[in-house]
Each structure stands twice: as structure tokens, then as C-alpha cells.
Design a protein around this motif. Structure first.
Motif, PDB file in Angstrom:
ATOM      1  N   CYS A 138       0.798  -1.242   0.030  1.00 16.27           N
ATOM      2  CA  CYS A 138      -0.061   0.151  -0.083  1.00 16.27           C
ATOM      3  C   CYS A 138       0.975   1.431   0.156  1.00 16.27           C
ATOM      4  O   CYS A 138       2.131   1.160   0.200  1.00 16.27           O
ATOM      5  CB  CYS A 138      -1.003   0.024   1.271  1.00 16.27           C
ATOM      6  SG  CYS A 138       0.036   0.259   2.807  1.00 16.27           S
ATOM      7  N   GLN A 139       0.069   2.360  -0.399  1.00 20.14           N
ATOM      8  CA  GLN A 139       0.901   3.593  -0.243  1.00 20.14           C
ATOM      9  C   GLN A 139       1.553   3.961   1.067  1.00 20.14           C
ATOM     10  O   GLN A 139       0.751   3.591   2.243  1.00 20.14           O
ATOM     11  CB  GLN A 139       0.008   4.865  -0.902  1.00 20.14           C
ATOM     12  CG  GLN A 139      -0.241   4.598  -2.121  1.00 20.14           C
ATOM     13  CD  GLN A 139       0.925   5.029  -3.213  1.00 20.14           C
ATOM     14  OE1 GLN A 139       1.613   5.856  -3.158  1.00 20.14           O
ATOM     15  NE2 GLN A 139       0.953   3.941  -4.212  1.00 20.14           N
ATOM     16  N   GLU A 140       2.564   4.809   1.178  1.00 15.49           N
ATOM     17  CA  GLU A 140       3.256   4.645   2.505  1.00 15.49           C
ATOM     18  C   GLU A 140       2.192   5.663   3.512  1.00 15.49           C
ATOM     19  O   GLU A 140       2.064   5.497   4.692  1.00 15.49           O
ATOM     20  CB  GLU A 140       4.300   5.343   2.533  1.00 15.49           C
ATOM     21  CG  GLU A 140       4.689   6.712   2.096  1.00 15.49           C
ATOM     22  CD  GLU A 140       5.989   7.353   2.104  1.00 15.49           C
ATOM     23  OE1 GLU A 140       6.239   8.554   2.376  1.00 15.49           O
ATOM     24  OE2 GLU A 140       6.913   6.528   1.955  1.00 15.49           O
ATOM     25  N   ASN A 141       1.481   6.579   2.822  1.00 13.24           N
ATOM     26  CA  ASN A 141       0.561   7.525   3.495  1.00 13.24           C
ATOM     27  C   ASN A 141      -0.562   6.544   3.892  1.00 13.24           C
ATOM     28  O   ASN A 141      -1.356   7.439   4.769  1.00 13.24           O
ATOM     29  CB  ASN A 141       0.322   8.847   2.781  1.00 13.24           C
ATOM     30  CG  ASN A 141      -0.308   8.616   1.662  1.00 13.24           C
ATOM     31  OD1 ASN A 141      -0.839   7.709   1.206  1.00 13.24           O
ATOM     32  ND2 ASN A 141      -0.476   9.622   1.007  1.00 13.24           N
TER      33      ASN A 141
END
Length: 544
Positions: free
Chosen positions: A521-524
Motif C-alpha cells: 500500500c501507499q506509505e501514507n
């Protein structure tokens, strides 16, 4: 005609064979999942079958569903399954006790601390006011508080407020009186500021020795509440860093009675009562409890300036301040030899570069041979460049807590300056020494969530996404390594890799299901990850 009969016979035979294999019984099947096995090849499976608390099959979904029936089958809906998370360094019982006291975590001023005490006092039944979690580095005025307001508000009630790191406390005049602490009093391995009511490291023992004792009923409640929150966070094993024999016995009793299901790796406190018993009777293990380590404190914490440094603190002038060792090197050497002789693991809190050097050299002297001792340095926050290779050369495991880096980064540079800061929180460099690190949180010093651990290790940012490019990003871990540090590498640090830490046939069925893939997943969005299911020994202990 014979060909048709043979073909029909083959179909019937195959059907009977399928039925026979389908009759393999399991207690639980997880399927339609993306299962990260975290084995040697970092394999990914679709389904697994569990029987009697262990994994009996794992692999393609069709194979598992064709071969096994189960009392319960869970369709994961393409969600993500990982080995149960292991917190390699925490304070499981202390966290549960703290839930009964005044929570001072994330207070933004001493005034807020006072307001929380006022709210707590009407429901306080202990006679003392006990709290934990304040951190002056989070306040506008970043100085230690003093006891004057506590003396005014609670003149006849002793007040004991531990700093978030547990290495300093603020006490009022009544507590000083009961502890028989006097102006000008000195203590080895600690500091007493009588006027302010601040006690650091070994000085805290004067008050700790007279605190009301926790009853078994108190601790049973604490353990139960701690377990509940840990299961909800995806933890299936915790390394409790500092327990007494009475507390270990209570844990064992609760586990035997089915009242406590968390797996616990117990580090025994550096206390004569523990040495007297365990050095005589040796290592103690059950299916959910392992007692084979002793926990020592070589120095204090950076936040309270108790960490022992080779050069003075950068923010204490004009008098040089180096922090302090809590015991002499000869004491640690003596204890190291005693536990080495009985096969126990040594786990030592070491924050400053001086403390790390002392302990690394003692480890090398006593247990630096090629044998599989797995002695650990807990925290390893500031390590001199000339000492880093001692981890690899002497087979010493770095046990680190990534959220310490992101919590400390706003003020740590003030304590140690820019040059030493480059030698602090060097997690990738530490990992390269042995090809592994064990990851934990040190809760309740930090929060209990292993997702926060993963995020801090990989992204090196705080919860608000700062700093923009990450804190010293050259020492970030890869996502795979961060997951290993919370699973198989933590199991290795506990001598338990043959039964947990990865999802393989014959291993314990301890696992967690998440709503998104933390490896992709996206880090944010990592911090938004939810725990959907936690399973220990094949039993669902948490379901969202």
C-alpha cells in the motif's frame, strides 16, 4: 467397450480419492487470502488449514479446500494474512497497571498534567496518586516540572508521576517525606533534585520501595486488559522486559487456567530474588511462556539525560554532563558470567554510546564465542562508529524500537548534537551486522501498535507525516525486513523460530489478518491499516 468402462472406473476412482482426502479434518480453514508466510523464500499462499493449534497445510486454495473439512471456514475476501506480530521489547504487565493509574501521555503542558490529576483523584482508591506518561519535550517550556503545585493541591497525599520513559519521576513533598529523602542526598547511578521533586534512575528506588504493593487481583486485571488491547493490535507474542518471579508465577497460573492466552517471553528483572531462584532451577518453558532471559539496565534515557555518553550532552552548560551508568562494569561482568554459566540470555538496556560500548565489550568477553547465545542489546540508540561492528563480530542481536526514532527526533539533536545524531537510530546499519534486527515498541513508553512500528521503521516519519523526506532515511528498513523484524527475526531473538514467526506446516497457528497490504500500500495509508482478525493457537482471540 472396455475403454469406456476403464474411463468410467477412472472417474469413480478419482472421485473416491477426492472424497477420501476431503475427509481430512481441520479446526479452521482460512482461504481466499493473500498469506505472507515469511519463510525462507518469502512465499505467498492462498489458504491454510489449522488443527490442534498448528498449521497442517498451507498453499493453493484449491488444494486446501479439496483436502480438508473444518469446523470453521473463513473466506478472507482477498485480504492479507501475516504471522502473528511479536513485540520484541515491551512492558506488558506495566502497561496494564498503567491503565489503572493516571494517564499522562500526550499532555501538552504541566497545567494539563495537573488537570488530569484533579479529575482522577475523586475516583482514586489507592491512597497514593500514581501516574505515568509526561514528557517535558512535548511542552512549550521544555524543562522538568517542579513539585510546588503538587504540594499545594495534595499536601497529605503522596504523588508519584513517572516520566514517559520510566527513567525519571516527579514526586511531591509527601512522597519525599515517606521515602525519607532529604535535601542534598546523593545516590549512585541516579540524581535527586529535592527542591523540584525530580528523581532520575536509581534515585527512584527510594520511592518505588514504599509504593503500595500490587495484589494478585490487581495484576490479573492489568494482564487481562493489556492482553485485550494487544490482541486488538495484532500482537500474539510479547517480550515483557522486566518481571519478578511472583509476576511470572501469576502469568503461568493464569495461562494454565485459560485466563490468559497471550504468549509471553519473560525477561527477568535484575533482582537478587530472581537470581536466587532461576540460577538454581534454570530455564522454564511452557507452551505459552518462556523464561530464559535476564533484563539489565546499563544507563538511563536520552530524554531525561540519563543515557551514558562518551562526550558531554550538548544542551547542558556550563558544567559537563555525561549521564551515568546505573551499575559498575564489574557488576555487569559478574552477572553476565553467572547467567552465561546457566544458559540464560542477557538482554541489556543501553541507550548512550558509552553504555553501549561497555556492554558490547562485556558481552564479547563473556559470550563472544561462536556459540548460539543470542545475547541482546535493547535499544542501541547511540552507537559509536568504532563499536557498531561488535554486534556482528560477537553475534549480538540489536533489539530496537523504531518509534523511538520518530518520537525523539524533534529534540534528540539538542541532546547530542549533529555529529552524534548521525550515529543514532541507525537501524539499517544495525540490521546489516547480523542480517537481522528484532523490532518492538517499548510500550507503554510508546504506543502498542505494531503497525506504528512498521511505519516508523520503513517511512521514518511521525504520524503527521514529518519530516517530509523522512528522518535520516538512509537508515530506513525495507518493508520485507520490517515485517521480518516483527515476526521471524523477533522469534529468532527469543529462540523460538522453530515454532513461530512464520506460517509453515508444523508451526503454531498464530496469525493476523489486516484490511490492507502493508507491503504494497501507499506509505501514507499504512497508519490507517486495521486489524480484522487475530488468532493464537488456532483460536480467534480478536475479531473486528
Amino acid at each position: 467397450m472396455p475403454i469406456k468402462i476403464s474411463y468410467l472406473f477412472l472417474i469413480i476412482a478419482c472421485s473416491l480419492s477426492a472424497c477420501r482426502f476431503k475427509n481430512k479434518e481441520a479446526d479452521l480453514i482460512i482461504h481466499n487470502a493473500r498469506i505472507y508466510m515469511v519463510d525462507g523464500s518469502f512465499s505467498i499462499a492462498e489458504a491454510m488449514a489449522i488443527k490442534d493449534g498448528k498449521i497442517v497445510a498451507i498453499g493453493p486454495e484449491r488444494d486446501i479446500l479439496n483436502e480438508y473439512n473444518a469446523k470453521e471456514t473463513i473466506d478472507a475476501g482477498k485480504r492479507f494474512v501475516y504471522p502473528g506480530f511479536i513485540d520484541a521489547h515491551c512492558h506488558f504487565l506495566a502497561y496494564g497497571r498503567m491503565l489503572q493509574d493516571v494517564d499522562l501521555i500526550e499532555t501538552k503542558s504541566f497545567s494539563e498534567v495537573i488537570e488530569r490529576l484533579k479529575s482522577f483523584q475523586p475516583k482514586n482508591g489507592r491512597g497514593w496518586i500514581i501516574g505515568r506518561g509526561w514528557d517535558q519535550n512535548d511542552w512549550t517550556v521544555q524543562e522538568f516540572p517542579d513539585r510546588s503545585q503538587l504540594d499545594s493541591l495534595f499536601p497529605e497525599t503522596p504523588v508519584v508521576l513517572r516520566r514517559v520513559d520510566g527513567h525519571a519521576m516527579l514526586v511531591n513533598g509527601k512522597a519525599l517525606e515517606l521515602a525519607k529523602i532529604t535535601p542534598g542526598q546523593q545516590v549512585s547511578g541516579g540524581e535527586i533534585d529535592f527542591n523540584r521533586g525530580i528523581l532520575i534512575d536509581n534515585a527512584m528506588k527510594f520511592v518505588e520501595d514504599i509504593l503500595p504493593a500490587y495484589s494478585d487481583e490487581d495484576d490479573m486485571l492489568a494482564l487481562t486488559e493489556s492482553e485485550r488491547n494487544c490482541f486488538a493490535s495484532g500482537l500474539t507474542t510479547v517480550d515483557d522486559a522486566g518481571l519478578m518471579k511472583r509476576e511470572v508465577d501469576l502469568i503461568k497460573k493464569m495461562q494454565a487456567e485459560g485466563k490468559l492466552k497471550m504468549r509471553i517471553y519473560a525477561m527477568l528483572s535484575d533482582d537478587q530474588a530472581n537470581f536466587d531462584h532461576y540460577l538454581k532451577y534454570g530455564i522454564d518453558t511452557t507452551d505459552r511462556l518462556t523464561v530464559r532471559a535476564f533484563k539489565f539496565y546499563s544507563d538511563g534515557a536520552l530524554g531525561s539525560r540519563g543515557a551514558c555518553l562518551l562526550a558531554p550532552y550538548s544542551d547542558v552548560l556550563p558544567k559537563p554532563h555525561y549521564g551515568t551508568m546505573l551499575q559498575s562494569p564489574d557488576y555487569f561482568r559478574k552477572r553476565a558470567y553467572e547467567i552465561y554459566q546457566r544458559g540464560f540470555q542477557m538482554c541489556t538496556h543501553a541507550i548512550g554510546d558509552s553504555a553501549n560500548r561497555v556492554m558490547l565489550d562485556i558481552y564479547a568477553e563473556i559470550a563472544g564465542d561462536s556459540s548460539d547465545h543470542r545475547w541482546r542489546i535493547e535499544h542501541a540508540q547511540v552507537v559509536h562508529m568504532n563499536d557498531i561492528n561488535k554486534f556482528g563480530e560477537n553475534h549480538i542481536i540489536p533489539s530496537i524500537q523504531p518509534t523511538h526514532a520518530t518520537s525523539d527526533m524533534p529534540w534528540a539533536i539538542q541532546r547530542i548534537g549533529l555529529n552524534r545524531m548521525k550515529r543514532a537510530y541507525t537501524y539499517r546499519e544495525l540490521k546489516e551486522q547480523l542480517g537481522m534486527v528484532a523490532l518492538g515498541t517499548d510500550f507503554p513508553v510508546e504506543g502498542i501498535s505494531p503497525i506504528n512500528t512498521f511505519y516508523a521503521a520503513v517511512v521514518r516519519k511521525d504520524k503527521s507525516g514529518l519530516p517530509e523526506n523522512g528522518f535520516q532515511p538512509e537508515n530506513a528498513l525495507t518493508r520485507e525486513d520490517a515485517l521480518r523484524g516483527m515476526t521471524i527475526w523477533a522469534a529468532i531473538a527469543n529462540f523460538e523460530e522453530n515454532k513461530k514467526g512464520s506460517l509453515e506446516i508444523g508451526k503454531l497457528a498464530d496469525f493476523v489478518m489486516l484490511d490492507q497490504d502493508i507491503l504494497e500500500c501507499q506509505e501514507n495509508s499504512i497508519l490507517n491499516t486495521k486489524v480484522l482478525l487475530t488468532v493464537v493457537n488456532g483460536e480467534i482471540v480478536f475479531r473486528d
